[in-house]
Design an enzyme around this catalytic site. Structure first.
Site, short mmCIF file in Angstrom:
data_model
loop_
_atom_site.label_atom_id
_atom_site.label_comp_id
_atom_site.label_asym_id
_atom_site.label_seq_id
_atom_site.Cartn_x
_atom_site.Cartn_y
_atom_site.Cartn_z
N LYS A 49 -28.52 -8.35 -32.16
CA LYS A 49 -27.90 -8.36 -33.49
C LYS A 49 -27.98 -6.95 -34.12
O LYS A 49 -27.03 -6.52 -34.78
CB LYS A 49 -28.58 -9.39 -34.40
CG LYS A 49 -28.29 -10.84 -34.05
CD LYS A 49 -26.82 -11.20 -34.18
CE LYS A 49 -26.57 -12.69 -34.00
NZ LYS A 49 -25.13 -13.04 -33.86
N TYR A 96 -32.66 -11.62 -28.98
CA TYR A 96 -31.56 -12.01 -29.88
C TYR A 96 -31.45 -11.00 -31.03
O TYR A 96 -30.37 -10.50 -31.34
CB TYR A 96 -31.86 -13.41 -30.39
CG TYR A 96 -30.94 -13.96 -31.44
CD1 TYR A 96 -29.67 -14.42 -31.12
CD2 TYR A 96 -31.36 -14.08 -32.77
CE1 TYR A 96 -28.85 -14.98 -32.09
CE2 TYR A 96 -30.55 -14.64 -33.74
CZ TYR A 96 -29.29 -15.09 -33.40
OH TYR A 96 -28.49 -15.64 -34.35
N ASP A 154 -13.48 -22.16 -27.41
CA ASP A 154 -14.90 -22.31 -27.04
C ASP A 154 -14.95 -22.36 -25.51
O ASP A 154 -13.93 -22.62 -24.85
CB ASP A 154 -15.48 -23.60 -27.63
CG ASP A 154 -17.01 -23.54 -27.79
OD1 ASP A 154 -17.49 -23.45 -28.93
OD2 ASP A 154 -17.72 -23.58 -26.76
N ILE A 155 -16.14 -22.17 -24.96
CA ILE A 155 -16.30 -22.31 -23.51
C ILE A 155 -16.33 -23.79 -23.13
O ILE A 155 -16.09 -24.15 -21.98
CB ILE A 155 -17.57 -21.57 -23.05
CG1 ILE A 155 -17.53 -21.28 -21.56
CG2 ILE A 155 -18.83 -22.30 -23.45
CD1 ILE A 155 -18.60 -20.30 -21.09
#
Ligand SMILES: NC(=O)c1ccc[n+]([C@@H]2O[C@H](COP(=O)([O-])OP(=O)(O)OC[C@H]3O[C@@H](n4cnc5c(N)ncnc54)[C@H](O)[C@@H]3O)[C@@H](O)[C@H]2O)c1
Length: 317
Positions: free
Chosen positions: A145, A141, A34-35
């Site tokens: 997608k 978004y 993860d960041i």
């Protein structure tokens, strides 16, 4: 030998999916990234920091750890991506291409990447939205997608890449808070019901949305990834239906357990996103291809959510 990389693994889905993958494949065969740094005493699964905007870092981590499968969950969710559209687009599309390129070069054998009901918008049937339906999303978004689904189909058809995807509905869970989606109200409402006995919904009365309890979503993900490749006919992303309800319907269900609970409405910018999404989804193809069947309805999900949150929040109601 399966060696799994999970990106965005500290998020709402990743934190539960990684745990399940570790149970199935062994902790030593799962690498969570993860960041963000994990909180102390997180899952007993190896962790490395990875910013998926860094193409070279992705390549290094895959090669150095002899990764065979990726669950690529790192993303910017719908509500946040409306605020930061360019960052959202870049994060939600470029990193997927990096993983697809690695699979094309035979450095990965299988990829899971989640799509969303956000692919639907203008012109799509709102009720029981079919698998093959127009995808004209009204959010950045959703546009990302749709692009991602196109990448998956192209890499599958042209290069034989084994990439699998689900159009998740809004996911409801108690372990990890959701990360900035339009359907987050359906998680918030349980917390506020227990803490304050009232909730102001940012989604308006009468807005029906497709949702799913996290346990069903995790099971769907694992079942899709374990399905025989030759049984799969959808190479964009599978429609998946769980539970459809409006804010007043979930409130009524909560009231059965907390009789003085009250809901009020103050729709904000997220209402426009919700209005552009379907009410319910036709998932016949997922049922046919890999025997998909949800287990939780609104009633059983509410019982589970309240039970787990009461103990997590140490609340006696
Ligand atoms: N939760 C839902 O209801 C839902 C519904 C439909 C689709 N999805 C999709 O499922 C996937 C996972 O969603 P989630 O709900 O777990 O999201 P989340 O926001 O809870 O978690 C995403 C994780 O990605 C991490 N992240 C952000 N930027 C990163 C970067 N540059 N590099 C590495 N990690 C980074 C975040 O720290 C976070 O832990 C996303 O693709 C999302 O679009 C989720």
């Amino acid at each position: 030998m399966t060696k799994i990389l999970v990106t965005g693994a500290l998020g709402q889905i990743g934190s539960e999916l990684a745990e399940k993958l570790a149970q199935i494949y062994g902790s030593e065969n799962v690498l969570i990234t993860d960041i963000r740094e994990p909180e102390q005493n997180h899952l007993d699964i190896p962790y490395q920091k990875l910013d998926v905007n860094d193409e070279q870092a992705i390549k290094d981590i895959v090669i150095n750890n002899q990764i065979t499968e990726v669950y690529h969950l790192a993303a910017m969710l719908s509500a946040t991506a409306e605020k930061y559209p360019i960052q959202g687009w870049n994060l939600n599309t470029n990193s997927l291409l990096t993983f697809l390129e690695l699979a094309k070069d035979k450095k990965l054998s299988k990829i899971f990447w989640p799509s969303s009901i956000a692919v639907f918008g203008r012109g799509a049937a709102a009720d029981m939205t079919p698998q093959e339906e127009v995808t004209n999303p009204l959010s950045m978004y959703g546009v990302a997608k749709v692009a991602g689904e196109g990448f998956c189909e192209i890499y599958h058809q042209k290069y034989g890449v084994d990439v699998r995807s689900i159009r998740y509905p809004g996911l409801i869970s108690w372990k990890t808070l959701p990360g900035g989606g339009t359907t987050d109200y359906a998680v918030d409402i349980y917390y506020k019901a227990l803490e304050d006995k009232k909730y102001e919904s940012f989604i308006g009365e009468g807005t029906a949305l497709p949702m799913m309890y996290m346990d069903d979503a995790i099971r769907a993900t694992i079942e899709l990834m374990q399905a025989p490749k030759e049984d799969l006919t959808i190479h964009t992303a599978y429609n998946l239906q769980g539970i459809t309800f409006t804010p007043e319907e979930i409130a009524a269900e909560i009231k059965k357990h907390i009789s003085d609970f009250e809901i009020s409405y103050a729709p904000d910018y997220r209402q426009a996103i919700a209005d552009s999404w379907p009410n319910s989804i036709d998932d016949t193809q997922a049922q046919k291809d890999w025997n998909w069947k949800p287990e939780f309805d609104l009633d059983s999900m509410t019982v589970e959510m309240l039970k787990h949150l009461k103990s997590k929040l140490k609340i006696n109601v």
